[in-house]
Write an enzyme that holds these catalytic residues in place. Sequence first.
Site, PDB file in Angstrom:
ATOM      1  N   SER A 186       0.712  -1.288  -0.092  1.00 12.34           N
ATOM      2  CA  SER A 186       0.099   0.034   0.025  1.00 12.34           C
ATOM      3  C   SER A 186       0.958   1.238   0.055  1.00 12.34           C
ATOM      4  O   SER A 186       1.966   1.464   0.447  1.00 12.34           O
ATOM      5  CB  SER A 186      -0.791  -0.094   1.414  1.00 12.34           C
ATOM      6  OG  SER A 186      -1.459   1.320   1.634  1.00 12.34           O
ATOM      7  N   TYR A 190      -1.243  -0.537  10.547  1.00 13.01           N
ATOM      8  CA  TYR A 190      -1.422  -0.658   9.097  1.00 13.01           C
ATOM      9  C   TYR A 190      -0.259  -0.091   8.281  1.00 13.01           C
ATOM     10  O   TYR A 190       0.298  -0.909   7.411  1.00 13.01           O
ATOM     11  CB  TYR A 190      -2.878  -0.080   8.494  1.00 13.01           C
ATOM     12  CG  TYR A 190      -2.978  -0.341   6.973  1.00 13.01           C
ATOM     13  CD1 TYR A 190      -3.336  -1.763   6.832  1.00 13.01           C
ATOM     14  CD2 TYR A 190      -2.911   0.691   6.114  1.00 13.01           C
ATOM     15  CE1 TYR A 190      -3.629  -2.067   5.475  1.00 13.01           C
ATOM     16  CE2 TYR A 190      -3.194   0.297   4.661  1.00 13.01           C
ATOM     17  CZ  TYR A 190      -3.392  -1.069   4.350  1.00 13.01           C
ATOM     18  OH  TYR A 190      -3.740  -1.437   3.343  1.00 13.01           O
TER      19      TYR A 190
END
Length: 286
Positions: free
Chosen positions: A134, A147
Site C-alpha cells: 500500500s 497498518y
Amino acid sequence: MNVVLSGACGGLGQALARQLVAHGAQVALVGLDVDRLQALADTAPGRCAIYTPDVADGDAVQAMAHDWMARAGTPDLVIANAGVAGGYDTAQAEDLQVFRRMLEINLLGAATLFQPFVAPMRAQRKGALVGVASIAGWRGMPGNGAYCASKAGLIRYLESLRAELRGSGLTVHTVSPGYIRTPLTAGNRFVMPGLLEADEAARQLLQGVAARRAHIVLPRRIGWLSRALACLPASLHDRILLAQPRKPRAGEAGATPIPGLSPGHAPAASPAPSISDLAHERPPQR
C-alpha cells in the site's frame, strides 16, 4: 496459467479472481468466506479449488500448497493479497492485539504464502510472486500506525526477496494501491483521492505483472501525489494528515472486521487447517 490467490474474498481479490478465470487460469482461491469463494469457483468448473487457512498459519498454508500442487502443478503466479486494515491507538492496551494480528496477516501472511512455492518455482525457472502492499507503507499516518507498519514491512520484505531471487527466472512485484473501493475502505471518513474501482485496479495490477514491472502503483497518479507530499517539511505534512478524520479502530462504528480477533480484541483460537475442494472437478495435472 496456474495461480494461487490469497484474500480472494475481498473486493480486489474477487476482481482479480474474476479476471484470472475469465482468461482461462486455474486458480487456488484462498480466503475465509466459503460462500464467496464458491460463487467464484462456480464460474469456472474444474479450474478452481477453495482453501480456508489462516494465512499466517504455516502448517495450514503448507497443507494447502501441497494439495494444490498435487492437483494442478507448480504455480506460475502467486498473489499475496490477504490484508486487513484498521485504526490504531498506542494509548489503548487492547489495540496491541490488533497490531499483532495486522502484522500476522499483512506481513507474515505474505511470507508464509510464498514459502512453499519458491523452491518449486525456482526449479522451473519461471514464475511471479506478487505482494499487495500500500502507499500507506511509504510514510506513517496518524492513527494508522499498525497498518502503515505492516505495509512498510511488506515493501522491504519484497525488496529483499527480489534481490535474493535475481537471476533465478522468478520476478517479484510490489503493488502499492492507493484507495480502492472495497470493504476495507468503506468505513474511511477521510478524502480518498484517486479512488479506483476494484475491477480497474485488478486490470492494472495484472497488466503490470505481465509487463514485469517490479513496482506497481494503483493508480500511478496517487504515487505522484504521495511523492509530492513527501517533499513537504515533515511538520507541515503531519499537520495536513492530523486534520483528516481517523480510520475507525476495531470495534468502532465503520471498522472492518479483523479475522482472529474476538469482540474484546483478544485473539481467537487459530482455526484448524481446512482444505476444501468445492469446484466439483479436479483441475487437470500438468
